[in-house]
Design an enzyme around this catalytic site. Structure first.
Site, PDB file in Angstrom:
ATOM      1  N   GLU A 112       0.818  -1.111   0.195  1.00 40.88           N
ATOM      2  CA  GLU A 112       0.112   0.028   0.031  1.00 40.88           C
ATOM      3  C   GLU A 112       0.798   1.248   0.029  1.00 40.88           C
ATOM      4  O   GLU A 112       0.994   2.026   1.019  1.00 40.88           O
ATOM      5  CB  GLU A 112      -0.927   0.050   1.235  1.00 40.88           C
ATOM      6  N   PRO A 113       1.399   1.554  -0.944  1.00 45.30           N
ATOM      7  CA  PRO A 113       2.465   2.817  -1.054  1.00 45.30           C
ATOM      8  C   PRO A 113       1.391   3.759  -1.443  1.00 45.30           C
ATOM      9  O   PRO A 113       0.580   3.943  -2.077  1.00 45.30           O
ATOM     10  CB  PRO A 113       3.254   2.487  -2.362  1.00 45.30           C
ATOM     11  N   GLY A 114       1.784   5.007  -0.672  1.00 43.68           N
ATOM     12  CA  GLY A 114       0.963   6.284  -0.747  1.00 43.68           C
ATOM     13  C   GLY A 114       1.772   7.441  -0.952  1.00 43.68           C
ATOM     14  O   GLY A 114       1.994   7.854  -2.029  1.00 43.68           O
ATOM     15  N   ARG A 115       2.733   7.641   0.376  1.00 43.60           N
ATOM     16  CA  ARG A 115       3.638   8.844  -0.176  1.00 43.60           C
ATOM     17  C   ARG A 115       4.709   8.354  -1.033  1.00 43.60           C
ATOM     18  O   ARG A 115       5.161   9.449  -1.728  1.00 43.60           O
ATOM     19  CB  ARG A 115       4.747   8.984   1.181  1.00 43.60           C
ATOM     20  N   ARG A 129       2.161  19.588   8.290  1.00 43.48           N
ATOM     21  CA  ARG A 129       3.468  18.718   8.890  1.00 43.48           C
ATOM     22  C   ARG A 129       4.439  19.339   9.504  1.00 43.48           C
ATOM     23  O   ARG A 129       4.990  18.734  10.638  1.00 43.48           O
ATOM     24  CB  ARG A 129       3.829  17.790   7.538  1.00 43.48           C
ATOM     25  N   TYR A 189       4.879  17.721  13.397  1.00 48.33           N
ATOM     26  CA  TYR A 189       5.913  16.782  13.574  1.00 48.33           C
ATOM     27  C   TYR A 189       7.221  17.203  13.310  1.00 48.33           C
ATOM     28  O   TYR A 189       8.132  16.416  12.950  1.00 48.33           O
ATOM     29  CB  TYR A 189       5.616  15.353  13.565  1.00 48.33           C
ATOM     30  N   CYS A 191      -2.340  33.018  11.995  1.00 50.62           N
ATOM     31  CA  CYS A 191      -1.922  33.814  13.243  1.00 50.62           C
ATOM     32  C   CYS A 191      -1.333  32.762  14.250  1.00 50.62           C
ATOM     33  O   CYS A 191      -2.095  32.536  15.434  1.00 50.62           O
ATOM     34  CB  CYS A 191      -3.248  34.229  13.644  1.00 50.62           C
ATOM     35  N   TYR A 207       0.006  14.092   2.164  1.00 54.97           N
ATOM     36  CA  TYR A 207      -0.719  14.481   3.536  1.00 54.97           C
ATOM     37  C   TYR A 207      -0.395  16.271   3.556  1.00 54.97           C
ATOM     38  O   TYR A 207      -0.260  16.655   4.396  1.00 54.97           O
ATOM     39  CB  TYR A 207       0.294  13.800   4.554  1.00 54.97           C
TER      40      TYR A 207
END
Length: 442
Positions: A290-293, A330, A334, A361, A390
C-alpha cells in the site's frame, strides 16, 4: 539542487513541471497552488508493479489514498492498474464517484462506523481490513442480516519498531491499530472469523509506519506474519491466500534523506516470502502493498507568492508566503522538513538564509526554518518540493483561509484537478442564528 521527476529549468530561468512553466501556472491559477507531476506518479506505480512481476510474484499494488484523495487521482490510479486503499466513507464515496473498480478497493480504519461498513457492503468492495473485535461483531452482523459475502484481512501489529517519527510509527505493540501478534489477540480474531459462512478470511495485514528508509523492519514484519501463517495452517488447516505488508516507504524531502528505490523494498519483501514459504512448503500467497507517500509525495510541489519580509537583526529574516499551516500542517505537527527554490529565478545563486513563514496567526506557522533562496523579494514565486502527500489531504480552513487549487501537469499540458475554494465555499455550511432558532438539523 535536487530536482524531482520531470522538473527542469526553461530558458527564462523558471522552474517547469511536466513541461509547464510554474510561473505561468501561478498566474493562471493563483497561489497557493499544488502542482502534481503525473508522469512521476505513473513511473512509480509501474516500478512497483514491474518489480513484483520480475520476481514472479502475484501482487496487488494499492494506492494508499489518504496521502491525497480526489476523483482525478483515482482515475489515474485506475489507468495504471492500481488497487485502492481507502480509510473512510468519504474516501470510498470519492472512489465510487471516480468509477473505481469496486473489487480493487480495500477499506481500512481503526473505528469504521456501522454506516461506513454498510456502505462497503452496498458497493461490494474487494476487502475490509478488520482492525478490532468491535468491528468483527459489526461485520458479522451486517453479513448475516444481508446473507452477503465479504472478503476480509486481519490487521495485526507485529511488534516491529520502525526507525521513524513516533507519530507515524504503527507496528509496535502499543498502537491503536490492529490485533497484537504476541498477546493472543490475533489468534482470537482468527478464531472468530475463519469459519464464518459469509466472511472469507483471505489472510493478514500489517503496516509498521511511514517514511522508512531501510528494509530490515519490513523483513522482520514479514517473518513474524509468516510464522503466524504457518501456525494457523498447522493447527487449523487454514492457508492464507493474501499477505498484505502495507507501505511506509520513504521519500527524499531534503538532501539529508536517503530513500531507497521502490524496488529495494519490494525485492526484500518478495525474497523473504519466497524463501520462508518454500522452506515451510507453504503455498505462495498473493502479496499486497500500500504505497501512498512513495507514489505521490515527491510528485507534488506547492507554489506560493512571497509577501512581507521581516529582519530580526542577528537572529533571522522571515519571508512570508500566502499559505502556510493550512495547506501544510506537517512542519508544525511533527517537525517535517522541506526544500524550496525561487521558481522565477532558479538559476540565481540561492544563498540568502531565511525562515519561510506562513500567514496564519500562529508563531509556529513556519514552513521551513532554514531555507536558502535567491535574494528574496515581494512577489517571487516560491516552490516547495515534495508536498504531494498529506498536504492537501490534511489542509484546513484555519483563519478562514480557502483551500488551494490542485493542478495536474503532464506532457506539456496542465489541467485543473481540484478547484480553489472561494469565500462563498467557506460559509456554505454556516447557518444564521435565525436558522438555528428554527431548529435546522441538516
Amino acid at each position: 539542487m535536487h530536482f524531482y521527476g520531470t522538473q527542469s529549468v526553461n530558458g527564462k530561468g523558471h522552474l517547469t513541471i511536466g513541461g509547464v512553466d510554474t510561473v505561468d501556472l501561478a498566474q493562471i491559477y493563483g497561489t497557493p497552488l499544488i502542482v502534481y507531476d503525473i508522469a512521476l506518479f505513473r513511473e512509480r506505480a509501474r516500478a512497483f508493479k514491474e518489480t513484483f512481476k520480475s520476481a514472479g510474484v502475484q501482487a496487488q499494488v494499492a494506492y494508499a489514498s489518504k496521502a491525497f484523495s480526489s476523483i482525478a487521482i483515482y482515475e489515474v490510479a485506475q489507468q495504471e492498474g492500481l488497487s485502492l486503499d481507502v480509510v473512510s466513507g468519504g474516501e470510498l464515496y470519492t472512489a465510487v464517484a471516480a468509477g473505481f473498480p469496486r473489487e480493487r478497493i480495500h477499506f481500512h480504519g481503526n473505528n469504521k462506523s456501522f454506516m461506513e461498513l454498510q456502505y462497503a457492503f452496498d458497493e461490494k468492495i474487494g476487502c475490509i481490513v478488520i482492525d478490532n473485535f468491535s468491528e468483527i461483531a459489526l461485520v458479522k452482523e451486517i453479513a448475516e442480516s444481508r446473507k452477503e459475502n465479504m472478503n476480509v484481512l486481519i490487521r495485526v501489529t507485529p511488534g516491529v519498531h520502525a526507525s521513524t517519527h513516533d507519530f507515524i510509527t504503527t507496528g509496535q505493540e502499543d498502537s491503536k491499530f490492529g490485533f497484537d501478534l504476541k498477546n493472543g489477540q490475533a489468534d482470537e480474531a482468527f478464531r472468530q472469523l475463519h469459519d464464518h459462512p459469509y466472511i472469507q478470511l483471505l489472510g493478514m495485514h500489517c503496516h509498521i509506519g511511514s517514511q522508512i528508509f531501510e528494509t530490515d523492519a519490513f523483513r522482520l514484519a514479514a517473518e513474524a506474519l509468516l510464522d503466524k501463517m504457518e501456525s494457523w495452517r498447522d493447527e487449523y488447516g487454514f492457508v492464507c491466500t493474501v499477505l498484505n505488508l502495507g507501505g511506509g516507504f520513504g521519500i527524499r524531502y531534503t538532501e539529508e534523506d536517503r530513500p531507497l528505490h521502490p524496488s529495494a523494498y519490494v525485492d526484500e519483501m518478495a525474497k523473504v516470502v519466497l524463501s520462508m514459504t518454500r522452506s515451510a512448503n507453504y503455498p505462495m500467497p498473493e502479496i499486497w502493498i500500500e504505497p501512498g507517500r512513495s507514489l505521490i509525495g515527491d510528485a507534488g510541489t506547492t507554489l506560493y507568492t512571497t509577501g512581507s519580509m521581516k529582519e530580526v537583526p542577528n537572529i533571522r529574516t522571515y519571508v512570508a508566503v500566502d499559505g502556510g499551516m493550512t495547506d501544510n500542517i506537517r512542519p508544525a505537527l511533527y517537525g517535517a522538513k522541506y526544500t524550496a527554490v525561487t521558481a522565477n529565478r532558479v538559476n540565481d545563486a540561492h544563498e540568502d538564509k531565511v525562515t519561510i513563514a506562513g500567514k496564519c496567526c500562529e508563531s509556529g506557522d513556519k514552513l521551513i526554518e532554514e531555507a536558502y533562496l535567491a535574494s528574496p523579494s515581494e512577489g517571487d514565486i516560491l516552490a516547495v518540493f515534495c508536498t504531494g502527500a498529506y498536504n492537501y489531504s490534511m489542509a484546513s480552513n484555519y483563519n478562514r483561509l480557502p483551500k488551494p487549487a490542485v493542478v495536474f501537469c503532464e506532457n506539456g499540458e496542465h489541467r485543473l484537478a481540484v478547484r480553489r475554494e472561494t469565500y462563498e465555499d467557506l460559509i456554505r455550511l454556516d447557518l444564521s442564528l435565525q436558522a438555528v432558532e428554527r431548529g435546522a438539523v441538516n
